[in-house]
Enzyme design. Structure first.
Site, PDB file in Angstrom:
ATOM      1  N   SER A  42     -11.565   2.592  -2.963  1.00 57.88           N
ATOM      2  CA  SER A  42     -11.078   3.597  -2.008  1.00 57.88           C
ATOM      3  C   SER A  42     -10.151   4.565  -2.714  1.00 57.88           C
ATOM      4  CB  SER A  42     -10.312   2.912  -0.875  1.00 57.88           C
ATOM      5  OG  SER A  42      -9.625   3.886  -0.109  1.00 57.88           O
TER       6      SER A  42
ATOM      7  N   TYR B 253      -3.074  -2.265   1.370  1.00 62.55           N
ATOM      8  CA  TYR B 253      -4.510  -2.026   1.191  1.00 62.55           C
ATOM      9  C   TYR B 253      -4.755  -1.250  -0.109  1.00 62.55           C
ATOM     10  CZ  TYR B 253      -9.051   0.228   2.300  1.00 62.55           C
ATOM     11  OH  TYR B 253     -10.341   0.710   2.274  1.00 62.55           O
TER      12      TYR B 253
END
Lengths: 441, 245
Positions: B137, B150
Site C-alpha cells: 500500500s 497499518y
C-alpha cells in the site's frame, strides 16, 4: 453521498449501502425503515435513489448456472448484460432482449422491463424471464414466474423495484451463429414515410429509427430507419467466418469534462442532424456491423452524459397507441421543432403488443429524446406530457426524472392499480424511491 | 494450450476476486485461497461459468504461518503466478488503545503475507520460474498519524518484496510490488474518498495483469500516487510532524 441517475438530474444526497451477500442485504431490508435497490445507475432520473437507504446490488453479481440445451442462465441481480455477453457470446449466445446500453444490471432490466430494437417481434425483457427471486419486506424470498405467483411476477416486471428487492433471475438467451448483424437503412424523408417503413418491415428482427427532431415542414420527422438481422455463418466473408464471434475491440473514448452549456444549441444540433442524415443516406445497402456498434453505439463513449454539461439532462420517452401514433407524433415533433430544443439522440420505434401490470411499452410507437436541463426545456416537457396524454400515450419511468404525479395518473390508469397492489402487500411504506414518492406510486 | 494456474491468497477480498476474474478471463485456471474457503463455492461457480476455466478452493490461514509449508505442498499444481492480497486495515484509534488489535494488523499485513510468499519463493526458485505479486500500500511509503500501524506493516511488506526481488532477480523469478492508493472496496466503504484518486478493484486487477505480463517491479495505482507519495516522502520531518494528512 451525492447520487443521481444517468441524466445527472436531479442530484440528491443519499445514504448508500453495498451489501456483499444476500444475508447482508436481508439485514438491511429488515433494519431500514424504507429503501430502494439500485443496479448500475443507468435509469436516467431518480428511480433508483432513496435518500435514507439506497441499496446497491452490484456486488451481488454471480452467475449461478447455465443450461446449454435451453440457453437458460440463472444469475444474481447485479450481473451486467455486458458480463453476460462477454461470457456467452463466444459460446454462441446473446441476450434475447437488450436496451441501448449493456451497462445495465439484470435486476435493473427486470425492474424497468426494458425493451430493445426487437420489441415489435419479441416483446419486452419479460419475454425472456423464466422466473425471479424477490426479497419481500419481511426478508423472505419468493420465487415468481408467469405460472407460479403470477401476480408478483406481473408487478415486478416494470415495477421499478417497488415490489421488493430483485435477487436472482433465470433468463433465456438467444442462440446466435455469429457476433455480427446485417444492417440495412431505409431513408425516410418525413414521419409518414418512416411509419410506412416500420409497418412494411414488421418481419425484421430489429428495427429502430434515428429521427431528426429539428426538421420542419416537409422535413418534419425525417428518419433513418435501421433494420438488423443476426448474421448467420454463411453471411460472413471467409475472413470473418473463421472466427465468427471475434470482433475488434474498439478503443473506448471517454468524455473527460462537462461540456460548457453553449456546446449544444439548436445550430450545432441542426448541423449534426443534417450531417448524420446524409451520412446515413450514403450507406443504405446491407452491410455487416459488429454487435457492440450495432446495439450499443453510445457505450463506446464512456461518460457521454457529460456532453450535456454540468446541469445534466432529461430524457422524454413516451409510447403512443397505434391509432393515435401519427397524430400524436406529428404534434410532438411540431412542438419540439418550434421550441428549437432538439437533441442528437432522438429515437423512434414501433412497439408490438405488451402484457404486464405496469410495463411501459404498448402496441404503437415510442419516441425518445434528450434535453439539456433548462427552465425552457422543462416547460417544453410539460407541453409534451400534455400532447402525449391527449393522444392516449404513456411515459417510461426508467427515463423520467421530473414528471408530476397527476401527469402519471392521467396518462396511465394502471398507476392506481399498481399503487393499490403495493398498499395491499405492505410494500408502499418499505420500498420507495425518490421517483415513487414524487409520483405517489 | 492450457495456461498455467494462478493462486490468489486472500481471495475473498474485493481486489482478490477482481484479480481472480481477470486471470480467469485470460484463460488461466485459478486457485482461490482464503479462510473458510468453502464459502467461496458460489464465486467458484461464477468464475467457471463466466470464463470456462477450472477453479479450485483452498483453505488458507495467513496468520497460521506454521501451516504455510503444508499449504503450498498440498496445492494440486505449483502456480505460475501467486498474488497475495491478504491484509487488514483495522481502526487506527482502536490500534492505539488495544495493542492486541494493533498486533493483529501488523501480523496480517506483514508477517502472514511475507511468510507465505517466502515459502512460495523457495518453490519458485527451485523451479526457476514464476511471478510473486504482493499487494502492499502507499500507506507504507511514510508513516502518518492517521494509519501508521497499518502503514508500518505495509512498509515492512514493501521492503520484504524489494529484498525478495533482489534475491530472485537472477533466478528467473519475478517479484511485483503493487502499491494501490485508494480503492473502492469493502475495506474503505463508508470513507469519503476523492473520486479521481480512487480506483475500482477491476482497474487494479487490470493493472496487475499488465504488470505481470510486462515484468514490472513496482506499480502504483492509480499512477498519480507515485507522484503524490514522492511529494509526501520528501516533506522534511520537522514540517511533516506538524501536518494533518
Amino acid at each position: 453521498m451525492k447520487l443521481s441517475g444517468w441524466g445527472r438530474y436531479p442530484v440528491l444526497e443519499a445514504r448508500t449501502h453495498r451489501p456483499r451477500s444476500v444475508d447482508a442485504l436481508r439485514n438491511l431490508v429488515l433494519s431500514e425503515p424504507n429503501l430502494i435497490a439500485r443496479g448500475n445507475g443507468r435509469a436516467y432520473g431518480d428511480s433508483a435513489i432513496n435518500t435514507s437507504a439506497t441499496i446497491e446490488t452490484r456486488h451481488i453479481n454471480r452467475m449461478i448456472a447455465f443450461d446449454p440445451a435451453s440457453g437458460q442462465l440463472v444469475a444474481e441481480a447485479g450481473v451486467l448484460l455486458g458480463d453476460i455477453i462477454a461470457a456467452f457470446l463466444p459460446r454462441g449466445w446473446f441476450p434475447m432482449v437488450t436496451p441501448g446500453t449493456k451497462f445495465v444490471t439484470l435486476g435493473g432490466a427486470i425492474a424497468a422491463d426494458v425493451h430493445g430494437k426487437n420489441h415489435h417481434k419479441d416483446g419486452s425483457f419479460r419475454s425472456c424471464v423464466d422466473w425471479i427471486d424477490v426479497m419481500g419486506p419481511d426478508g423472505g424470498i419468493r420465487r415468481c414466474s408467469p405460472q407460479d405467483d403470477a401476480a408478483m411476477f406481473d408487478h415486478t416486471l416494470g415495477g421499478m423495484g417497488l415490489t421488493g428487492v430483485i435477487l436472482r433471475a433465470a433468463i433465456r438467451l438467444r442462440s446466435v451463429e455469429t457476433a455480427w448483424i446485417r444492417q440495412t437503412t431505409i431513408l425516410a424523408p418525413n414521419l409518414k414515410a418512416a411509419m410506412a417503413a416500420f409497418e412494411a418491415t414488421q418481419d425484421a428482427t430489429y428495427s429502430v429509427a434515428w429521427i431528426d427532431c429539428l426538421g420542419t415542414r416537409g422535413n418534419l420527422g425525417r428518419c433513418l430507419v435501421m433494420l438488423g438481422e443476426h448474421a448467420t455463418h454463411r453471411d460472413l466473408p471467409t475472413g470473418k467466418a473463421q472466427a465468427p464471434f471475434q470482433t475488434k475491440t474498439k478503443r473506448k473514448l471517454s468524455v473527460p469534462i462537462d461540456f460548457p452549456a453553449f456546446a449544444l444549441n439548436s445550430l450545432t444540433v441542426r448541423a449534426f442532424n443534417a450531417l448524420y442524415y446524409w451520412a446515413g443516406a450514403r450507406k443504405t445497402a446491407e452491410h455487416l456491423v459488429d454487435w457492440d456498434s450495432y446495439f450499443y453505439p453510445l457505450d463506446a463513449i464512456l461518460g457521454w452524459n457529460r456532453i450535456y454539461g454540468r446541469k445534466g439532462f432529461v430524457q422524454f420517452q413516451c409510447a403512443l397507441p397505434l391509432d393515435q401514433s401519427e397524430a400524436g407524433l406529428t404534434a410532438l415533433l411540431a412542438e419540439i421543432a418550434k421550441a428549437g430544443s432538439g437533441s442528437f439522440l432522438a429515437v423512434l420505434k414501433r412497439f408490438g403488443k405488451q402484457d404486464s401490470a405496469f410495463s411501459f411499452p404498448m402496441d404503437g410507437y415510442t419516441l425518445a429524446l434528450d434535453f439539456t436541463v433548462t427552465r425552457k426545456t422543462l416547460a417544453l416537457l410539460e407541453q409534451l406530457d400534455q400532447i402525449t396524454i391527449e393522444h392516449g400515450g404513456r411515459f417510461y419511468l426508467a427515463k423520467d426524472s421530473r414528471m408530476r404525479a397527476e401527469t402519471l395518473r392521467a396518462s396511465d390508469t394502471r398507476a392506481a392499480d399498481f399503487r393499490a397492489h403495493r398498499d395491499s402487500h405492505g410494500y408502499t411504506s418499505r420500498f420507495r424511491s425518490a421517483q415513487s414518492e414524487r409520483l405517489a406510486l | 494450450m492450457i495456461k498455467p494456474p494462478v493462486l490468489i491468497l486472500g481471495a475473498r477480498s474485493d481486489i482478490g476476486k477482481a484479480v481472480a476474474h481477470k486471470f480467469a478471463s485470460l484463460g488461466h485456471p485459478v486457485q482461490l485461497a482464503a479462510r473458510n474457503a468453502s464459502t467461496l463455492e458460489a464465486d467458484k461457480t461464477d468464475m467457471e461459468l463466466r470464463h470456462g476455466v477450472s477453479v479450485t478452493l483452498h483453505e488458507f490461514e495467513a496468520l497460521a504461518t506454521e501451516t504455510h509449508d503444508a499449504f503450498v505442498a498440498a496445492l494440486p499444481q505449483l502456480p505460475e503466478v501467486a498474488v497475495c492480497v491478504v491484509g487488514l486495515m483495522g481502526q487506527q484509534a482502536e490500534n492505539e488503545r488495544d495493542i492486541q488489535a494493533a498486533c493483529r494488523v501488523m501480523r496480517s499485513n506483514y508477517e502472514g503475507p511475507a511468510s507465505i510468499l517466502a515459502v512460495l519463493a523457495n518453490s519458485f526458485e527451485a523451479r526457476g520460474s514464476g511471478t510473486l505479486v504482493g499487494i502492499s500500500s502507499v500507506a507504507g511509503d511514510r508513516g502518518r498519524a492517521t494509519n501508521y500501524v497499518y502503514g508500518s506493516a505495509k512498509a515492512g511488506f514493501t521492503a520484504f518484496l524489494s529484498g525478495l526481488r533482489n534475491r530472485l532477480a537472477k533466478r528467473g523469478v519475478h517479484v511485483l510490488t503493487v502499491l494501490p492508493g485508494f480503492v473502492s472496496t469493502q475495506m474503505t466503504e463508508g470513507m469519503d474518498l476523492p473520486a479521481k484518486l480512487t480506483a475500482e478493484p477491476g482497474e487494479v486487477a487490470d493493472a496487475i495483469a499488465r504488470a505481470v505480463a510486462g515484468r514490472k517491479d513496482v506499480v502504483y495505482f492509480r499512477p498519480i500516487w507515485r507522484l503524490i507519495m514522492l511529494i509526501i516522502r520528501n516533506i522534511p520531518e520537522r514540517v511533516f510532524k506538524r501536518l494533518k494528512i
